[in-house]
Write an enzyme that holds these catalytic residues in place. Sequence first.
Site, PDB file in Angstrom:
ATOM      1  N   THR A  75       0.835  -1.205   0.000  1.00  0.00           N
ATOM      2  CA  THR A  75       0.000   0.000   0.000  1.00  0.00           C
ATOM      3  C   THR A  75       0.872   1.258   0.000  1.00  0.00           C
ATOM      4  OG1 THR A  75      -1.724  -1.176   1.195  1.00  0.00           O
ATOM      5  CG2 THR A  75      -1.800   1.224   1.292  1.00  0.00           C
ATOM      6  N   HIS A  78       2.107   1.874  -3.416  1.00  0.00           N
ATOM      7  CA  HIS A  78       1.093   2.532  -4.257  1.00  0.00           C
ATOM      8  C   HIS A  78       1.085   4.047  -4.005  1.00  0.00           C
ATOM      9  CE1 HIS A  78      -0.875  -0.956  -6.003  1.00  0.00           C
ATOM     10  NE2 HIS A  78      -0.920  -1.542  -4.817  1.00  0.00           N
TER      11      HIS A  78
HETATM   12 ZN   LIG Z   1       0.113  -3.250   4.992  1.00  0.00          ZN
END
Ligand SMILES: [Zn+2]
Length: 380
Positions: A75, A78
Amino acid sequence: MVRKVRPEPLVFSPQGEGAASGRVGERPLAKYNGAVKAIAKARPEPGVDIIDIREPELKSGHVKIRVEKGSVCGTDLHIYSWDRWAQGRIHPPRVIGHEFCGTVVEVAPDVTSHQVGDFVASESHIVCGQCKQCLAGQAHVCINTVILGVDIDGGFGPYASLPAQNARIIPAEVPREVASMLDALGNAVHTAMSGPIEGRSVLITGMGPIGLFSVGICRVLGAEKIYATEVSPYRIALAEQMGADVVLNPAQEDVPAALRRLESHGVDATLEMSGHPSALSLAVDHTRPGGRVSLLGVYPENSEPIDINAVIFKGLQVQGVVGRQLWQTWDQMIDLLVNRGLDIRPVITHQRGFDEVQAAMESLRAGQAGKIVLDFAGAA
Ligand SMILES: [Zn+2]
Ligand SMILES: [Zn+2]
């Protein structure tokens, strides 16, 4: 009525460009007045910055922790890459980081569950406790979920203030670097333990960190056979270290043919961790009738063609898995680590200072890392 969890905005001042205007991203910034460093998405563009912030204020129901170690997640990558998802979800400036551990240094007067000195790890999903899902014991799918380091400021700084229940007290024998990534490990525990593993044959598709964790979990849970799929030689080596019996490489061999040879009736369970469309078909084709297919990997497109009649006629149990069951997964995870000998340290390939975050992101992007742990000792 939704409990308000958004903390007071931190006062930011980026180093270098942007400071003169007093604005970065969408929120106004005060002049430099913070004494601690944090890793933030300071601007709506690729990259992350190390910025100066004030210590977060302690709010009611919260504990404040001195962050010791953080772990970089997909994440975060990203957010760093500033892809379509990140652009739609992140509002800079935002302190990132949702996987971290540290020691409690301050406890709000209304908190009775924690004491100064407790060693804790972060659960990144802040849930409302009041929606239908929360009331039904399914808080992992709370419709009001707020995510640390995504929707509100996270823990990639020297201090973090978070709701007491999101700071899970962890036994001291769990190594600091392991404790920094329990949020991620919990994804794997949740997926693997969504059905029986002991004595079962398991196919795990995709050897990213969650897939690698899953191999170790299935091993200590007594899986009979663990098959894995992965294309990266770097990660194939890690899968073998974590205890996979056979690692199949779709870039080099006919994986369906190999699986037909190895498990002619199909595996008992498939854990899909890759988000690769071919792995979804592989799961449907090579899980035995009546078996389980647990899906954690997220696909680039929302629609994927699968043989839905095979799902029906084979009576497959297909389940989506998100987050960690609150708080059962945490109890299961601590039991695996403390009592069952789960050791995920082979997956931790790098440990760096927090100021080396750029290099960490780039080695993750290149696929030349398992999990990377950042040390925040020098951030205060
Ligand atoms: Zn994570
Ligand atoms: Zn809820």
